[in-house]
Design a protein around this motif. Structure first.
Motif, PDB file in Angstrom:
ATOM      1  N   SER A 168      31.227  44.181  41.190  1.00 45.38           N
ATOM      2  CA  SER A 168      32.663  43.947  41.274  1.00 45.38           C
ATOM      3  C   SER A 168      33.066  43.596  42.704  1.00 45.38           C
ATOM      4  CB  SER A 168      33.416  45.195  40.814  1.00 45.38           C
ATOM      5  OG  SER A 168      34.807  45.010  40.937  1.00 45.38           O
ATOM      6  N   GLN A 341      40.795  42.255  41.694  1.00 48.30           N
ATOM      7  CA  GLN A 341      39.445  42.778  41.488  1.00 48.30           C
ATOM      8  C   GLN A 341      38.860  42.188  40.216  1.00 48.30           C
ATOM      9  OE1 GLN A 341      38.573  44.780  43.982  1.00 48.30           O
ATOM     10  NE2 GLN A 341      36.463  45.199  43.366  1.00 48.30           N
ATOM     11  N   PRO A 343      35.244  42.031  37.641  1.00 48.30           N
ATOM     12  CA  PRO A 343      34.062  42.859  37.335  1.00 48.30           C
ATOM     13  C   PRO A 343      32.774  42.339  37.955  1.00 48.30           C
ATOM     14  CG  PRO A 343      35.339  42.407  35.345  1.00 48.30           C
ATOM     15  CD  PRO A 343      35.888  41.521  36.417  1.00 48.30           C
ATOM     16  N   GLU A 384      34.126  34.518  41.212  1.00 46.22           N
ATOM     17  CA  GLU A 384      34.061  35.310  39.983  1.00 46.22           C
ATOM     18  C   GLU A 384      33.028  34.733  39.022  1.00 46.22           C
ATOM     19  OE1 GLU A 384      37.091  36.794  36.412  1.00 46.22           O
ATOM     20  OE2 GLU A 384      37.691  35.194  37.804  1.00 46.22           O
ATOM     21  N   PRO A 391      25.188  42.609  35.564  1.00 45.33           N
ATOM     22  CA  PRO A 391      25.569  43.482  36.677  1.00 45.33           C
ATOM     23  C   PRO A 391      24.338  44.179  37.251  1.00 45.33           C
ATOM     24  CG  PRO A 391      27.001  43.832  34.781  1.00 45.33           C
ATOM     25  CD  PRO A 391      25.883  42.952  34.311  1.00 45.33           C
TER      26      PRO A 391
END
Length: 416
Positions: A168, A341, A343, A384, A391
């Motif tokens: 993030s 913000q 992810p 982004e 992740p």
């Protein structure tokens, strides 16, 4: 610094994986060129797919992506004659570099067996194909790699490759502004005479670097006719001198001393942006040419607007300990005017073009492999990621172009 890394990349033009010639590096010297050659060295079938044979039975493996998401299509043959797909059962298992495994089952359609799921990019994996007909089972395995380069950690360090972890981040909308470098008025001192009178000696000139307490000049007081010394009240560089022997020292400063390590970037903010740019916002400052970039914060605005352009001057402190920023130098600023913000995000500089995709290179062990990305909002530092990478994945964030060059040099292709 980027030029240094370009030179390092050129020195590594021989396969990067071969830079270690002995010891543990020798174990990682599997040539990318050899992999590409091996991948291309197979029989192709009527549909330009990979032919897998077992006696008189054969399966042709193709990846179909004409107007549809990529999918496996298998064609079965006996004695090189097409078989009815209803008579054949098959499945394909793939294992990716990061350990992810996927199994595809197949159903007959027209003259082929169609896979039951999309084959997600990158098409780089180890493949196992199983097929059966009339109670007889057949099995094959092969490697199908693309967008891979094996680079030892020592070679990566030499090429300036640095890694980050996908996670993030705050992504900001930006406004580009053009300005110039000036000496910070708060880092300057005007040096005048205590008492009016003729200047009888001058010891320093414009451009001289002085320490606090350095003797600058001597003046004869018109009141007492005594000569007194004028000393530098701070360390810095003399940026202005208005004193010569015989001139009369009065209320005007004789010298201006400035600290060259304290500079500011000043930017005219025009009416179209005046509501978006505010004190406290982050700004990335760089010269009009070159790679040097420095983070700063919009410190304040001068109180008056320019009558002609209606622009208001914004100032950002620009610490200059190595003297790189010179007063008068033109600079470009990217002001982050809004942040949110997200992810998943990757470094904007890490993104490369690979085939028709924008990609980064994931690092697993000492192997780097392409990851095709669907991107969202792009900022000067972070971009982004909507999809295409997991992740926590480690990826090449700095000098990823070295990896791309090595893959392109190896001739690794989009093949199946």
């Amino acid at each position: 610094m980027r030029r240094i890394y370009l030179i390092a990349a050129a020195l590594l033009a021989a396969p990067l994986i071969a830079c270690g010639q002995a010891g543990e590096n020798a174990g990682t010297a599997e040539s990318a060129e050899a992999e590409a050659a091996a991948a291309a060295d197979y029989e192709r079938g009527p549909h330009n797919g990979r032919m897998l044979r077992d006696g008189d039975f054969a399966i042709e493996v193709t990846v179909f992506e004409d107007g549809v998401p990529p999918e496996y299509r298998l064609y079965a043959y006996r004695d090189d004659k097409p078989l009815d797909p209803k008579e054949v059962k098959a499945r394909v298992m793939i294992a990716r570099l990061d350990g992810e495994k996927t199994t595809f089952d197949f159903a007959p359609q027209d003259d082929f067996l169609r896979g039951n799921a999309v084959l997600v990019e990158p098409h780089s994996f180890d493949v196992v194909v199983e097929a059966s007909m009339g109670g007889k089972a057949h099995k094959w395995s092969f490697a199908s790699y693309e967008g891979r380069a094996t680079i030892t950690d020592a070679a990566a360090r030499a090429a300036g490759i640095e890694t980050e972890t996908v996670g993030s981040q705050a992504i900001g909308d930006t406004v580009e502004i053009i300005g110039r470098v000036e000496l910070d008025p708060a880092g300057s001192a005007e040096v005048g005479a205590k008492y009016p009178g003729p200047v009888v000696a001058v010891f320093r000139n414009v451009g001289d670097r002085v320490a606090k307490g350095t003797l600058l000049a001597k003046v004869e007081s018109s009141y007492s006719l005594q000569t007194y010394a004028i000393y530098a009240p701070m360390a810095g560089v003399i940026s202005a001198r208005n004193a010569n022997v015989g001139s009369i020292a009065d209320s005007e400063p004789l010298f201006v001393i400035s600290d060259p390590a304290r500079t500011v970037a000043t930017f005219p903010i025009f009416p179209r942006d005046i509501e978006r740019v505010r004190p406290g916002q982050q700004v990335q400052i760089r010269g009009l040419e070159g790679e040097r970039t420095q983070s700063a914060v919009i410190r304040d605005f001068l109180p008056l607007a320019d009558v002609t352009s209606q622009a208001v001057t914004a100032r950002a402190a620009l610490p200059n300990r190595d003297g790189f920023w010179r007063p008068g130098m033109a600079v470009r600023g990217l002001v982050t005017v809004e942040q949110r913000q997200v992810p998943l995000a990757v470094r904007t500089d890490a993104i490369q073009q690979f085939r028709d995709f924008r990609v980064v290179f994931a690092k697993i062990g000492q192997t780097y492999e392409v990851r095709m990305l669907e991107l969202g909002k792009e900022g000067p530092e972070w971009t982004e990621v909507i999809s295409g990478i997991k992740p926590g994945t480690v990826y090449a964030a700095e000098n990823s172009y070295v990896i791309k060059a090595d893959i392109e040099k190896s001739g690794a292709s989009h093949d199946h």
